[in-house]
Enzyme design. Structure first.
Site, mmCIF file in Angstrom:
data_model
loop_
_atom_site.group_PDB
_atom_site.id
_atom_site.type_symbol
_atom_site.label_atom_id
_atom_site.label_comp_id
_atom_site.label_asym_id
_atom_site.label_seq_id
_atom_site.Cartn_x
_atom_site.Cartn_y
_atom_site.Cartn_z
ATOM 1 N N HIS A 295 -5.053 1.974 6.876
ATOM 2 C CA HIS A 295 -3.474 2.359 7.249
ATOM 3 C C HIS A 295 -3.244 3.665 6.002
ATOM 4 O O HIS A 295 -2.844 4.834 6.556
ATOM 5 C CB HIS A 295 -2.609 1.434 7.006
ATOM 6 C CG HIS A 295 -1.340 1.709 7.131
ATOM 7 N ND1 HIS A 295 -0.096 1.244 8.018
ATOM 8 C CD2 HIS A 295 -0.440 2.625 6.176
ATOM 9 C CE1 HIS A 295 0.687 1.834 7.723
ATOM 10 N NE2 HIS A 295 0.950 2.527 6.746
ATOM 11 N N GLU A 296 -3.581 3.264 4.862
ATOM 12 C CA GLU A 296 -3.289 4.365 3.910
ATOM 13 C C GLU A 296 -4.129 5.508 3.867
ATOM 14 O O GLU A 296 -3.743 6.741 3.664
ATOM 15 C CB GLU A 296 -3.505 3.617 2.226
ATOM 16 C CG GLU A 296 -2.718 2.703 2.069
ATOM 17 C CD GLU A 296 -1.164 2.865 2.395
ATOM 18 O OE1 GLU A 296 -0.685 3.847 2.294
ATOM 19 O OE2 GLU A 296 -0.413 2.047 3.073
ATOM 20 N N CYS B 233 5.399 0.094 7.325
ATOM 21 C CA CYS B 233 4.828 1.164 6.543
ATOM 22 C C CYS B 233 6.332 1.504 5.865
ATOM 23 O O CYS B 233 7.239 1.522 6.135
ATOM 24 C CB CYS B 233 4.720 2.435 7.350
ATOM 25 S SG CYS B 233 4.210 3.931 6.604
ATOM 26 N N LEU B 234 5.964 1.914 4.281
ATOM 27 C CA LEU B 234 7.071 2.278 3.512
ATOM 28 C C LEU B 234 7.941 3.508 4.095
ATOM 29 O O LEU B 234 8.916 3.822 3.609
ATOM 30 C CB LEU B 234 6.807 2.341 1.874
ATOM 31 C CG LEU B 234 6.585 1.037 1.122
ATOM 32 C CD1 LEU B 234 6.126 1.161 -0.100
ATOM 33 C CD2 LEU B 234 7.932 0.073 1.212
ATOM 34 N N GLY C 115 0.764 -1.168 0.040
ATOM 35 C CA GLY C 115 -0.035 0.020 0.031
ATOM 36 C C GLY C 115 0.886 1.201 0.080
ATOM 37 O O GLY C 115 2.072 1.239 0.666
ATOM 38 N N GLN D 57 2.894 10.321 0.838
ATOM 39 C CA GLN D 57 4.320 9.434 1.220
ATOM 40 C C GLN D 57 5.448 9.948 -0.044
ATOM 41 O O GLN D 57 6.783 9.982 0.169
ATOM 42 C CB GLN D 57 4.158 8.112 1.275
ATOM 43 C CG GLN D 57 3.345 7.543 2.452
ATOM 44 C CD GLN D 57 3.124 6.243 2.435
ATOM 45 O OE1 GLN D 57 2.256 5.388 2.054
ATOM 46 N NE2 GLN D 57 4.313 5.516 3.364
HETATM 47 C C1 QAP Z 1 0.687 -0.619 4.943
HETATM 48 O O1 QAP Z 1 2.971 -0.854 3.985
HETATM 49 C C2 QAP Z 1 0.564 -2.069 5.735
HETATM 50 O O2 QAP Z 1 9.610 -1.886 6.784
HETATM 51 C C3 QAP Z 1 1.638 -0.715 3.695
HETATM 52 O O3 QAP Z 1 11.493 -2.831 4.854
HETATM 53 C C4 QAP Z 1 1.438 -3.103 5.831
HETATM 54 O O4 QAP Z 1 3.590 -1.946 2.305
HETATM 55 C C5 QAP Z 1 -0.634 -2.249 6.485
HETATM 56 C C6 QAP Z 1 7.638 -2.424 3.656
HETATM 57 C C7 QAP Z 1 1.224 -4.155 6.464
HETATM 58 C C8 QAP Z 1 -0.820 -3.465 6.984
HETATM 59 C C9 QAP Z 1 -0.030 -4.492 7.261
HETATM 60 C C10 QAP Z 1 8.108 -2.028 5.023
HETATM 61 C C11 QAP Z 1 8.721 -2.799 2.894
HETATM 62 C C12 QAP Z 1 6.174 -2.144 3.116
HETATM 63 C C13 QAP Z 1 9.172 -2.028 5.452
HETATM 64 C C14 QAP Z 1 3.862 -1.519 3.175
HETATM 65 C C15 QAP Z 1 10.281 -2.747 4.518
HETATM 66 C C16 QAP Z 1 9.960 -3.006 3.117
HETATM 67 C C17 QAP Z 1 5.100 -1.476 3.898
HETATM 68 CO CO CO Z 2 2.250 3.563 5.552
#
Ligand code: QAP
Ligand code: CO
Length: 166
Positions: free
Chosen positions: A135-136, A93-94, A46, A51
């Site tokens: 979240h987004e 979270c990215l 997401g 961001q």
């Molecule tokens: C939101 O977040 C989300 O730390 C989206 O090293 C994620 O895509 C909501 C990511 C999971 C609920 C559950 C994070 C990639 C990606 C990192 C993401 C990383 C590499 C996060």
């Molecule tokens: Co995020």
């Protein structure tokens, strides 16, 4: 198709409130494209426009195994259908790379949004997608997953990310 730079916590720009999208034009299509490409490139599920520093109310998501089910939500509005909270997903979270925290959110939501043509749509996202859209959508109001955890944990994450940036 451009991979954009993702802002990281505690960048104050992530605390802005994004503005409603009113023009459904080729620039919006390009933005959605860049968001998806940037999300896929960084192995995300997401991403919100804020961001990448764009203050428009648009988010993208893809929770599929094959990474072939892109969702684009313009002007998303989340309606809570069941306040009952889940045990809580470990969220990432990215904009907070390397950190995962359990966040408890409503179990059942409806998302009302517009597509790239400006047409009104709604969806009842199941499971992980329901968590990701909440979240987004939070991002568009300057809210981050770390706002749901203890301030001690939040400060620790903040200082670690600040040190990594140097
Ligand atoms: C939101 O977040 C989300 O730390 C989206 O090293 C994620 O895509 C909501 C990511 C999971 C609920 C559950 C994070 C990639 C990606 C990192 C993401 C990383 C590499 C996060
Ligand atoms: Co995020």
């Amino acid at each position: 198709m451009t991979i954009r730079k993702i802002l990281t916590f505690p960048d104050p720009a992530l605390r802005n409130v994004a503005k409603e999208v009113t023009e459904f034009d080729s620039e919006l299509e390009k933005l959605a494209d860049d968001l998806l490409e940037t999300m896929y490139e960084n192995n995300g599920i997401g991403l919100a426009a804020i961001q990448i520093g764009v203050l428009k109310r648009i988010i993208v998501a893809d929770v599929s195994e094959e990474k072939n089910e892109p969702h684009i939500f313009v002007n998303p509005r989340i309606k809570v259908l069941d306040e009952k909270k889940k045990g809580g997903y470990d969220e990432g979270c990215l904009s907070i790379p390397g950190f995962y925290e359990e966040v408890v959110r409503p179990l059942k939501v409806e998302i009302n949004f517009q597509n790239l043509e400006g047409k009104n749509k709604s969806l009842f996202p199941e499971g992980l997608l329901g968590v990701v859209v909440q979240h987004e959508a939070d991002h568009l109001d300057g809210k981050l997953m770390v706002d749901y955890i203890s301030s001690v944990k939040r400060q620790r994450i903040r200082s670690k990310l600040l040190k990594m940036k140097k």
